[in-house]
Motif scaffolding. Structure first.
Motif, PDB file in Angstrom:
ATOM      1  N   PHE A  41     -32.296 161.634  10.027  1.00  0.00           N
ATOM      2  CA  PHE A  41     -31.766 162.313   8.846  1.00  0.00           C
ATOM      3  C   PHE A  41     -32.061 161.532   7.576  1.00  0.00           C
ATOM      4  O   PHE A  41     -32.012 160.300   7.561  1.00  0.00           O
ATOM      5  CB  PHE A  41     -30.252 162.504   8.988  1.00  0.00           C
ATOM      6  N   ASN A  56     -31.539 167.689   4.192  1.00  0.00           N
ATOM      7  CA  ASN A  56     -32.141 167.767   5.518  1.00  0.00           C
ATOM      8  C   ASN A  56     -32.187 169.235   5.933  1.00  0.00           C
ATOM      9  O   ASN A  56     -31.155 169.929   5.905  1.00  0.00           O
ATOM     10  CB  ASN A  56     -31.310 166.986   6.535  1.00  0.00           C
ATOM     11  N   VAL A  93     -36.437 167.998   8.611  1.00  0.00           N
ATOM     12  CA  VAL A  93     -36.276 166.980   9.660  1.00  0.00           C
ATOM     13  C   VAL A  93     -36.436 167.577  11.051  1.00  0.00           C
ATOM     14  O   VAL A  93     -36.711 166.857  12.013  1.00  0.00           O
ATOM     15  CB  VAL A  93     -34.906 166.287   9.529  1.00  0.00           C
TER      16      VAL A  93
END
Length: 597
Positions: free
Chosen positions: A19, A24, A579
């Motif tokens: 993260f 994210n 991510v």
């Protein structure tokens, strides 16, 4: 303060998620045309939030996918790396097979991999579950939540689809309002201790009222006046003392006098009165029976007609009809009179039955008294007095037990009055506190409601009001409403897309207002752009980016079809912000590289 990394002991089946401190994105790409119109795709964008919650030591729910499909996940061990307030990190290790045995390791560098680290190098190993939650609570050090545990409000910052139905009451808050309203009031800046005490007084009051009902049921309609019970006890005890004195002295002269007086003054007089009444009733019954017999009409017109014919006298015609009508008239009167007489006879016989029964009882009692007075055997008198003494003492014991119930009842009523007064006092204090925090422009709640309105207005160009009021029961009611131009609440917030927006706005406003406190600094929102039009998506994304620049971490999940349209040269997200990238072209596109369950 923020999730930093999530990984497992099986990287081939679950790719590590690292993260970023700010934005994210968990992006699910629907590449196969046949899947574009489906409501669910089972790629794992929602599952990521559940795994983060698992790493934050969520309870072992058999419906949770890891335990529901234990045959698939039993071999998995998950690691959640969390950034702490001091800038360091702690990694939480939790396996699926032994989910209640937790390991911890503190470290300085981020994005570590401890999946093969031996137990000896962990700071804490096989910590029991409840102790592990307490340990993680101390490591996170979210002091602004005190006195509540870190998990109490975690649902506001890990919003699943099931938690967008209500801005304030999360799915995990299915229990009574006393379980979550004080906590919510606390993080909004109100005096939660007053609210907790008010609920406690309310529960205590209900418990006392239930006890009052139970005691009254046990009394079963007996005397509830303590003074009357005490008076009866006094008389019974005096009678016991007198009889006990006679027994102790073995002298029955006084008892003989009492029995004689009772025999003369009560029993004989009563027998005489009943005999007189029986005589009177017997005479009346005799008269009634006689009247019933005399009321018979013996004249028969047919017999009279025959007799007149023999005598050569004409009887037919009008004379015969007049006699028949006269007989019918008299018969009607007689029938009515006989009905009254029959009722009177039944009443007389019923009363006679009662009188005879009373006379039999009194006669037996008179015989017993005379036998007592004429008895020369002192032991018989001693035995009788002893029996009476036992009965009296049993009566006293029953009255004492009743008095105990009555005294408990009176004490409970006093307690109920006291609790009611304390509850009213607490309600007044709650009302004053809410009024003061609402009126104070610098209060924590005022800041939260300003941030809340700002977010909503930036996204949909419509004002929103966050309000807290005290209802008639003294409980807090939390409201989040959209306002029209006149400042009146509208029904637009009832739609799912706007309800979700209000939830997101509330979570972000809460985080921003607590930026200077030891408080969580991240939020996970699943399906963040669903049902919004493109302009509102852009507005919401701008708000999220602005909040991440303040130091808040935002984790959002979405499907590519929900992305606002952009040119190829102007991507919605930077590569580093995405991510997790999921897709529907085979198992490798899922969060877990395996077939869906």
């Amino acid at each position: 303060m923020k999730p930093s990394k999530l990984y497992s002991n099986r990287p081939a089946a679950f790719t590590a998620v690292e993260f970023e401190p700010e934005l994210n994105v968990v992006l699910a790409e629907i590449r196969l045309p046949e899947n574009r119109d489906r409501d669910t795709h089972n790629l794992g964008k929602t599952t990521l939030g559940r795994l983060i919650d698992f790493g934050f030591l969520a309870g072992r729910d058999p419906k949770f996918f890891l335990f529901k499909h234990l045959d698939r996940f039993e071999d998995f061990v998950f690691f959640l790396e969390i950034e702490l307030l001091d800038g360091g990190y702690v990694t939480v290790r939790r396996s699926v097979a032994e989910a209640t045995k937790i390991a911890f390791k503190k470290h300085v560098a981020r994005h570590q991999d401890f999946s093969t680290l031996p137990d000896i190098e962990w700071d804490h190993v096989d910590v029991p579950f409840e102790r592990a939650k307490d340990l993680l609570d101390s490591l996170l050090d979210w002091r602004a939540l005190n006195p509540w545990h870190y998990r109490k409000g975690l649902g506001y910052f890990l919003r699943s689809q099931a938690d967008f139905g209500d801005v304030f009451q999360l799915r995990k808050f299915a229990n009574s309002h006393a379980d979550w309203k004080p906590f919510l009031a606390h993080i909004l800046g109100f005096d939660a201790e007053l609210i907790t005490q008010h609920y406690a007084k309310e529960d205590e009051l209900k418990e006392k009222e239930l006890k009052v009902g139970t005691i009254r049921q046990e009394l079963g309609g007996e005397i509830e006046d303590a003074g009357k019970v005490d008076g009866l006890l006094l008389l019974k005890r005096q009678e016991v003392d007198k009889k006990q004195a006679l027994l102790d002295a073995f002298d029955f002269r006084n008892e003989d006098k009492v029995e004689t007086k009772q025999l003369v003054d009560q029993v004989d007089e009563r027998i005489a009165a009943l005999n007189q009444r029986r005589y009177s009733l017997t005479q009346n019954r005799k008269k009634v029976i006689t009247s019933l017999e005399e009321d018979q009409i013996l004249f028969n017109p047919e017999d009279a007609s025959a007799l007149f014919r023999e005598a050569g006298v004409l009887f037919d015609g009008q004379i015969k009809r007049d006699f028949q009508q006269l007989i019918a008239f008299n018969k009607a009167i007689t029938d009515e009179r006989r009905g009254y007489l029959a009722e009177e006879r039944a009443e007389i016989e019923a009363e006679l039955k009662t009188v005879n029964a009373d006379l039999n009882t009194l006669g037996k009692k008179r015989s017993e008294m005379l036998a007592f007075l004429s008895s020369t055997d002192s032991f018989s008198k001693y035995k009788r007095l002893s029996t009476e003494l036992i009965t009296l003492r049993a009566d006293i014991e029953g009255l004492e037990r009743q008095r105990e119930f009555v005294h408990r009842l009176q004490q409970l009523r006093t307690d109920i009055r006291t609790l009611g007064e304390e509850k009213t006092r607490l309600q007044s204090a709650i009302e004053l506190d809410v009024e003061a925090k609402n009126a104070d422009d610098q209060s924590l709640f005022s800041r939260i409601r300003l941030f809340f309105n700002e977010i909503v207005e930036d996204v949909i160009d419509q004002k929103a009001l966050l309000s807290v009021v005290v209802n008639q029961l003294g409980h807090l009611d939390f409201r989040a409403e959209l306002l029209d131009d006149a400042g009146i609440a509208t029904s637009a917030d009832r739609g799912f897309s706007y309800k979700k927006l209000l939830c997101i706005a509330f979570d972000l406003a809460l985080l921003r207002a607590h930026l200077d406190d030891a408080f969580p600094r991240f939020a996970f929102h699943d399906g963040v752009f669903e049902s919004l039009d493109d302009r509102k998506k852009e507005n919401l994304l701008a708000v999220i980016r602005r909040y991440t620049e303040l130091g808040l971490q935002s984790i959002i999940s979405l499907i590519d079809s929900d992305l606002p349209p952009r040119d190829d040269d102007d991507p919605v997200f930077m590569p580093a912000e995405t991510v997790v990238r999921l897709h529907d072209e085979g198992d490798n596109g899922r969060l877990f590289k395996m077939k869906s369950w």
